[in-house]
Design an enzyme around this catalytic site. Sequence first.
Site, PDB file in Angstrom:
ATOM      1  N   SER A   1       1.063  -1.079  -0.470  1.00 48.76           N
ATOM      2  CA  SER A   1      -0.147  -0.057   0.269  1.00 48.76           C
ATOM      3  C   SER A   1       0.335   0.781   0.121  1.00 48.76           C
ATOM      4  O   SER A   1       2.034   0.662   0.362  1.00 48.76           O
ATOM      5  CB  SER A   1      -1.056   0.053   0.942  1.00 48.76           C
TER       6      SER A   1
ATOM      7  N   TYR B   1      -2.345  -0.995  10.143  1.00 45.40           N
ATOM      8  CA  TYR B   1      -2.389  -1.665   9.139  1.00 45.40           C
ATOM      9  C   TYR B   1      -0.857  -0.755   7.732  1.00 45.40           C
ATOM     10  O   TYR B   1      -0.308  -1.806   7.171  1.00 45.40           O
ATOM     11  CB  TYR B   1      -3.267  -0.524   8.252  1.00 45.40           C
TER      12      TYR B   1
END
Length: 302
Positions: free
Chosen positions: A194, A207
């Site tokens: 990401s 995350y």
Amino acid sequence: MTNSGKGQNDKPETASTGDYPQETPVETQGTQPGSEAEMNVQPVVIREDYRGSGKLEGKVALITGGDSGIGRAVAVHFAREGADVAILYLDEHQDAQDTVAMVEAEGRRAVAIAGDIGDVAFARQAVEQTVEQLGQLDILVNNAAEQHEQKSITNITPEQLERTFRTNIFGMFYLTQAAMPHLKEGSVIINTTSITAYKGSPELMDYASTKGAIVAFTRSLSQNLAEKKIRVNAVAPGPIWTPLIPATISEDKLASDWGETPLGRPGQPAEVAPAYVFLASDDSSYFSGQVLHPNGGTVVGG
């Protein structure tokens, strides 16, 4: 704002580039990891003018989180390029059935397997089921993830921390370990990291930490498997409109700054999936240990 339960018939599965939504939708869902069937504003799965050319003919791919979002788009693109596909998902049965139908509409075989990739026994069983039903395994796409917005690190419970790491990085180890006996020279592993691994995220600290771990995992695994001629790469998407967003990002954040990019809009799964096609095919035969960045123009290191 809540969803209105729109179903398969309302899905704009394809669109031309000029028709991509220009503003970030504002809607939320109450449970993780979110349902694409229940999204008011449907993600674009594949461009109307995307033409397959047999890049993955005769291949079999296993895609985690393949029921919706980026995973669904990758499954449909792979199918259009000639691959049979197994998708792993948690419990979004309607989404999984919809994805299977899309893959089969491309003339390819599809298998949907429900379970928790954070469970090592399930990971092993899923790989064996894929090989048993589709005959082989050539491409592993480690894509599934979860995220939980928290404004302070003190709000992240031990249970949330472990759960996020178990799904996002432990699952990658488990699936890769289970897949290794079936992978051979020319096989490919693609991991989804990401933009948060490079920029950080003040409200997605656990995350983002897992996504940084995925970058290191990708680079390390690529070196470990180089002698076997198995290539390992990753994709680091920016803000992409998938079910995970309304399921985890608050309405006020969606209405304000989520999705701001130099290109001025959130991305669509259809704009990310071709990066996976490239990394899965021989077009990327000299790529290993690398990360591609479909993120709307944000410049990040590495």
